[in-house]
Design a protein around this motif. Structure first.
Motif, short mmCIF file in Angstrom:
data_model
loop_
_atom_site.label_atom_id
_atom_site.label_comp_id
_atom_site.label_asym_id
_atom_site.label_seq_id
_atom_site.Cartn_x
_atom_site.Cartn_y
_atom_site.Cartn_z
N LYS A 157 0.84 -1.18 0.00
CA LYS A 157 0.00 0.00 0.00
C LYS A 157 0.88 1.23 0.00
CE LYS A 157 -3.54 2.49 2.62
NZ LYS A 157 -4.34 2.53 3.89
N VAL A 158 0.62 2.12 -0.94
CA VAL A 158 1.38 3.37 -1.02
C VAL A 158 0.97 4.28 0.13
CG1 VAL A 158 1.90 5.37 -2.48
CG2 VAL A 158 1.50 3.13 -3.52
N HIS A 159 1.93 5.00 0.68
CA HIS A 159 1.64 5.92 1.78
C HIS A 159 0.65 6.98 1.32
CE1 HIS A 159 4.63 3.96 4.16
NE2 HIS A 159 5.65 4.38 3.43
N ASP A 160 -0.38 7.18 2.12
CA ASP A 160 -1.44 8.12 1.73
C ASP A 160 -0.95 9.56 1.72
OD1 ASP A 160 -3.22 6.00 1.51
OD2 ASP A 160 -3.80 6.13 3.63
N SER A 161 -0.21 9.95 2.73
CA SER A 161 0.24 11.34 2.85
C SER A 161 1.67 11.36 3.37
CB SER A 161 -0.68 12.13 3.78
OG SER A 161 -0.18 13.43 3.99
N MET A 162 2.47 12.25 2.80
CA MET A 162 3.85 12.38 3.26
C MET A 162 3.92 12.98 4.66
SD MET A 162 6.99 14.42 1.44
CE MET A 162 8.61 14.50 2.24
N LEU A 163 2.98 13.89 4.97
CA LEU A 163 2.99 14.55 6.26
C LEU A 163 2.64 13.60 7.39
CD1 LEU A 163 1.25 17.92 5.33
CD2 LEU A 163 3.70 17.42 5.48
N SER A 164 1.99 12.49 7.09
CA SER A 164 1.63 11.53 8.13
C SER A 164 2.78 10.59 8.47
CB SER A 164 0.41 10.71 7.69
OG SER A 164 0.71 9.96 6.51
N LEU A 165 3.85 10.63 7.70
CA LEU A 165 4.99 9.75 7.95
C LEU A 165 5.84 10.28 9.09
CD1 LEU A 165 6.14 9.09 4.27
CD2 LEU A 165 4.76 7.61 5.71
N PRO A 166 6.62 9.40 9.73
CA PRO A 166 7.58 9.89 10.74
C PRO A 166 8.61 10.81 10.11
CG PRO A 166 7.23 7.51 10.93
CD PRO A 166 6.57 7.94 9.66
N ARG A 167 9.27 11.59 10.94
CA ARG A 167 10.23 12.57 10.43
C ARG A 167 11.41 11.91 9.74
NH1 ARG A 167 10.76 17.32 15.09
NH2 ARG A 167 8.59 18.09 14.93
N ASP A 168 11.83 10.76 10.26
CA ASP A 168 12.98 10.12 9.63
C ASP A 168 12.65 9.64 8.21
OD1 ASP A 168 11.22 8.22 10.50
OD2 ASP A 168 12.70 6.93 11.45
N LEU A 169 11.42 9.15 8.01
CA LEU A 169 11.01 8.73 6.67
C LEU A 169 10.84 9.92 5.73
CD1 LEU A 169 8.45 5.81 7.18
CD2 LEU A 169 10.71 5.70 6.13
N GLN A 170 10.29 11.02 6.24
CA GLN A 170 10.16 12.22 5.41
C GLN A 170 11.53 12.74 4.98
OE1 GLN A 170 7.74 15.24 7.26
NE2 GLN A 170 6.15 13.80 7.88
N THR A 171 12.46 12.80 5.92
CA THR A 171 13.80 13.28 5.60
C THR A 171 14.50 12.34 4.64
OG1 THR A 171 13.92 14.29 7.80
CG2 THR A 171 15.98 14.03 6.59
N ALA A 172 14.35 11.04 4.87
CA ALA A 172 14.99 10.06 4.00
C ALA A 172 14.45 10.15 2.59
CB ALA A 172 14.79 8.65 4.55
N ARG A 173 13.15 10.33 2.44
CA ARG A 173 12.57 10.44 1.10
C ARG A 173 13.11 11.67 0.38
NH1 ARG A 173 6.11 10.71 -0.02
NH2 ARG A 173 6.22 8.55 0.76
N ALA A 174 13.14 12.82 1.06
CA ALA A 174 13.59 14.05 0.41
C ALA A 174 15.07 13.99 0.05
CB ALA A 174 13.30 15.24 1.33
N LEU A 175 15.91 13.59 0.99
CA LEU A 175 17.35 13.59 0.74
C LEU A 175 17.75 12.52 -0.27
CD1 LEU A 175 18.85 14.24 4.29
CD2 LEU A 175 18.42 15.86 2.45
N THR A 176 17.05 11.41 -0.28
CA THR A 176 17.38 10.36 -1.26
C THR A 176 17.05 10.81 -2.67
OG1 THR A 176 16.92 8.67 0.42
CG2 THR A 176 17.04 7.95 -1.85
N VAL A 177 15.92 11.48 -2.84
CA VAL A 177 15.57 11.99 -4.17
C VAL A 177 16.57 13.04 -4.62
CG1 VAL A 177 13.83 13.28 -5.46
CG2 VAL A 177 13.12 11.45 -3.93
N VAL A 178 16.97 13.94 -3.71
CA VAL A 178 17.97 14.95 -4.05
C VAL A 178 19.30 14.28 -4.41
CG1 VAL A 178 19.31 16.89 -3.16
CG2 VAL A 178 16.88 16.73 -2.64
#
Length: 206
Positions: free
Chosen positions: A65-86
C-alpha cells in the motif's frame, strides 16, 4: 597519465553508487518486522519503505500500500525520502558533468575546463553520498533505539532492512568514487608538461 586511470575508476564507482541509491530508494525494506520470540509462529512480515508499506503472508502472498500522505509519515522517513531523491538528482547531474570533462570525450576542448568539469562532478558525487548517508544513519539509529526500548511494544519493534545496507554500500561507492575524481584534478595526476605545438613557416622543396 594518472588521471586516465582515476577518471574511469572513479566514474565507474560513482555510477554503481548512484544505481544502488535508486534501488534503495525504491525498495520497501527500510524497516522490517523484528522476530523477538522464536516460539511464536509469525504469520506475516511487515516492510516499511519510503513510498509504501508491504505485508508478506506466510503463504508467500504480498500486499503493498502506497503511503497516503507524506505529512503523516515519521520525520525520519520524510527526511529520508527528500534527501534520497535529491541524491539521485545530484548523481545524474554529476554524471553529465564528469562525462563532459572526461578525457575520452570531446564535449569540452580546453584541458583546463575539462579538469574543472571532472572535479565539479566528483565534488557533486561526494555531496550526493553525504546526503544519502545522513538519513540512513538517522533511521538506523532510531530503529536500534526503539528495539532496545522496553516501553516500545514488541509488535512495534523493527529491524534494519536490506535497503539501508544497500544505501550504505551506495554511499561508500559515491564517497570513494567522488574522491578519486577530485584527485584526478591535481596537476600531478594530469600531464604536468603539456605538449605545445608551434607552427613552422619553413617550406619543403623537392
Amino acid at each position: 597519465m594518472l588521471a586516465a586511470i582515476l577518471e574511469p575508476l572513479g566514474l565507474g564507482l560513482c555510477t554503481w553508487g548512484s544505481v544502488l541509491v535508486m534501488v534503495a530508494c525504491v525498495l520497501p525494506t527500510w524497516r522490517v518486522t523484528a522476530f523477538l520470540d522464536s516460539n511464536i509462529v509469525v504469520a506475516q512480515t511487515m516492510w516499511d519503505g519510503l513510498w509504501m508499506s508491504c505485508v508478506v503472508q506466510s503463504t508467500g502472498q504480498m500486499q503493498c500500500k502506497v503511503h497516503d500522505s507524506m505529512l503523516s509519515l515519521p520525520r525520519d522517513l520524510q527526511t529520508a525520502r527528500a534527501l534520497t531523491v535529491v541524491s539521485v538528482v545530484l548523481g545524474v547531474l554529476a554524471l553529465a558533468a564528469t562525462l563532459a570533462g572526461a578525457q575520452c570525450t570531446n564535449c569540452i576542448r580546453q584541458e583546463v575546463l575539462k579538469a574543472r568539469a571532472v572535479y565539479a562532478g566528483g565534488l557533486v558525487y561526494v555531496i550526493s553520498g553525504v546526503l544519502v548517508l545522513v538519513p540512513l544513519c538517522w533511521m538506523a539509529s532510531n530503529i536500534i533505539t526503539d528495539f532496545h526500548d522496553p516501553q516500545v511494544p514488541p509488535s512495534k519493534k523493527r529491524e534494519i532492512g536490506a535497503a539501508i545496507y544497500i544505501g550504505w554500500a551506495a554511499a561508500a561507492l559515491l564517497l570513494l568514487g567522488g574522491g578519486l575524481l577530485c584527485c584526478s584534478f591535481g596537476r600531478a595526476a594530469r600531464n604536468p608538461y603539456p605538449l605545445e605545438y608551434t607552427h613552422s613557416d619553413k617550406k619543403l622543396y623537392v
